[in-house]
Design an enzyme around this catalytic site. Structure first.
Site, PDB file in Angstrom:
ATOM      1  N   ASP A   1       0.819  -1.223   0.000  1.00  0.00           N
ATOM      2  CA  ASP A   1       0.000   0.000   0.000  1.00  0.00           C
ATOM      3  C   ASP A   1       0.850   1.270   0.000  1.00  0.00           C
ATOM      4  OD1 ASP A   1      -2.251  -1.705   0.260  1.00  0.00           O
ATOM      5  OD2 ASP A   1      -1.995  -1.736   2.431  1.00  0.00           O
TER       6      ASP A   1
ATOM      7  N   GLU B   1     -11.508   1.016  -2.662  1.00  0.00           N
ATOM      8  CA  GLU B   1     -10.766   1.418  -1.465  1.00  0.00           C
ATOM      9  C   GLU B   1      -9.554   2.241  -1.895  1.00  0.00           C
ATOM     10  OE1 GLU B   1      -9.752  -2.358   0.229  1.00  0.00           O
ATOM     11  OE2 GLU B   1      -8.236  -2.786  -1.287  1.00  0.00           O
TER      12      GLU B   1
END
Length: 556
Positions: A31, A211
């Site tokens: 991420d 997301e």
């Protein structure tokens, strides 16, 4: 300019360059989010149940990254509303955004916490700040009434600050549908102000598990980029555009702009997605994203022991060929194109700034001579007070009653496995006492690990696999053990080999071997290697001392 990621373009052209090798930050660093301050780029990654949390690296050339520190580096930061004390595996700190504005660094992220015996989790969204990325970082500023995960913070030209988050719609059209929203944020009081604006539910046909949103402003338009499809093999990056930060947003007809879902599961890297766009100073664009190397396991779904890592790819911009559009305002919209020559994340690419890649991440050595631990070290959850000390010589690791187990903080500390093939070694002094084991371990998760330890005059190698009991791989009598041993674990040809030396490394004896696929990353993080000491439930004053630890890796 990407206002979300800093940096006004200036003139210049890159030097003639060779290539760099992906991933740019190997090991379990998923991420990625990136920002630039002056001539330096900073990347922050998620850390889940590990402490310290929110690892930060810096670079001046985008291919050589060095440690800065962590956004969550004090126990007080993670022992309250943000809880890493007894957090469940794969919960914890997820998908940060790092940004810089008017002299202050901001990291905005989520802590997911599910109480014991419950599947219902709470998402605490918060911001930490610092004037220096090396810290100290502030205590968490919790943003109330902020549902969902993976928030972004966006500083607009008019001085307004926007929180960009995700939530489950009140009336979803299908299971897994998500929705991105924005809400103006008062940074003086760390509270929302005004009304909430619901922006987008994902790609043109409806997105699953949307997301990781990031908001940018480029050539007068607002771009909303997100991850979609889940963080597995259907992972992707999608993008939409608007004339206003509050929407409405219209998707790119060519979504997803990055994915590996159309490639073989055995492509060298899969599950690519969760990107963050940014400009180089000369105006070129790039993206960082995550991916999983397909290097271990059975054909048809290969994975890696390192889990999700940080990758870099070039981005160009193209205008739509048509003057009209069926959705939204007319005109030729400008869209980013990821890896324009191939459309995928490549193993090697031309150096962005002509600076050779040194691969310094592949080697680590620590003889514990500094007053504080190297930032490479991490713990599974917040370590207990007195678990270790550096008073010297070496690292003194206390035997805790706890063993590797879910929601537990035990006496294990590790460094991330950086490459599939490596050699890990550690020198330990341990007098030994009944029921106490000390040595080293490779930990994938609390229910998936390899331990290599001295206990009661024997050398024990044990394997714990998911949904299986721990089992001994080897038991070796050590009649000549005099309190000092060097452990060595070598990964090569898809196997882990365990060896030991009782003469300070002059000679080694191989004692166990197993397939490396027993420790595949199946969750959000990757393998860690390091010292481990346990008294298996009893309270004791026993400890082990480690003179040094070494990890050496070769590029694949």
């Amino acid at each position: 300019m990407f206002d979300g990621c800093l940096g006004a373009p200036y003139g210049g052209s890159p030097k003639e360059a060779s290539v760099f090798v992906n991933p740019i930050i190997p090991g379990g660093f998923p991420d990625p989010s990136i920002c630039r301050v002056g001539e330096t780029w900073y990347i922050c990654n998620s850390s889940f149940e590990y402490f310290p949390g929110l690892p930060i690296h810096e670079s001046k050339d985008l291919v050589n990254w060095s440690w800065v520190g962590h956004g969550l580096h004090r126990k007080e930061q993670v022992s309250g509303a943000v809880n890493l004390v007894d957090v469940k595996s794969d919960d914890g700190i997820q998908a940060p955004s790092i940004r810089y504005h008017d002299g202050t660094f901001y990291i905005i992220t989520t802590c997911v916490y599910r109480p014991p015996d419950s599947d219902e989790g709470k998402c605490t969204n918060f911001i930490v700040t610092a004037s220096d990325p090396r810290g100290p970082w502030s205590d968490p500023h919790v943003i109330e009434d902020a549902p969902g995960i993976d928030p972004d913070i966006f500083f607009d030209d008019d001085g307004k600050v926007w929180y960009v988050g995700t939530a489950a719609p009140a009336k979803p059209n299908f299971p897994g549908e998500g929705e991105i929203y924005c809400h103006e944020l008062d940074l003086k009081n760390w509270k929302f102000t005004g009304e909430r604006h619901y922006l987008w539910r994902g790609a043109v046909h409806g997105g699953v598990f949307v997301e990781g949103p990031h908001m940018y402003k480029h050539e007068g338009s607002y771009y909303l980029m997100a991850a979609e499809g889940g963080t597995g093999v259907n992972h992707s990056v999608v993008i939409a555009i608007s004339e206003k930060v509050t929407g409405p947003f219209y998707p790119n007809d060519r979504n997803p702009i990055l994915t590996s879902r159309h490639l073989s599961y055995d492509n060298w890297v899969h599950s690519t997605g969760h990107g963050d766009l940014f400009h180089l100073p000369d105006g070129r664009s790039y993206m960082v994203c995550l991916g999983i190397r397909a290097e271990e396991g059975e054909p048809g779904m290969k994975r890696s022991n390192m889990g999700r890592e940080t990758y870099l790819l070039p981005v160009t911009w193209e205008r739509e060929p048509m003057e009209w559009h069926s959705l939204g305002p007319s005109g030729k919209r400008l869209w980013p194109v990821c890896s324009p020559e191939t459309g995928k994340v490549e193993r090697t690419l031309p150096l962005p700034l002509g600076v050779d890649q040194r691969q310094s991440h592949n080697n680590f050595y620590d003889s514990f001579e500094k007053a504080a631990l190297d930032p490479e070290w991490l713990f599974r959850r917040v370590p207990k007070d007195g678990m270790y000390n550096l008073n010297g010589p070496g690292l003194r690791l206390k035997a805790s009653p706890e063993v590797l187990a879910e929601r537990t903080s035990c006496s294990f500390m590790g460094v991330r496995q950086r490459q599939t093939e490596f050699e890990f070694s550690a020198k330990m002094s341990f007098e030994g006492s009944t029921g106490v084991a000390a040595g080293v371990a490779i930990v994938q998760k609390d229910d998936n690990y390899l331990t290599f330890m001295v206990e009661s005059g024997k050398l024990l190698v044990a394997l714990k696999e998911k949904e299986k009991d721990e089992r001994n791989i080897a038991t070796i009598d050590l009649p000549s053990y005099s309190g000092s041993i060097v452990f060595k674990i070598r990964s090569a040809d898809h196997k882990y080999n365990c060896a030991y030396s009782l003469d300070d490394g002059s000679t080694y004896t191989s004692c166990a071997e197993m397939a490396a696929s027993h420790l595949l990353s199946l969750g959000y993080t990757g393998s860690c290697l390091g010292p481990y000491c346990t008294s298996r439930g009893q309270v004791t004053e026993s400890f082990a001392t480690f003179a040094w630890v070494r990890l050496s890796s070769e590029m694949q």
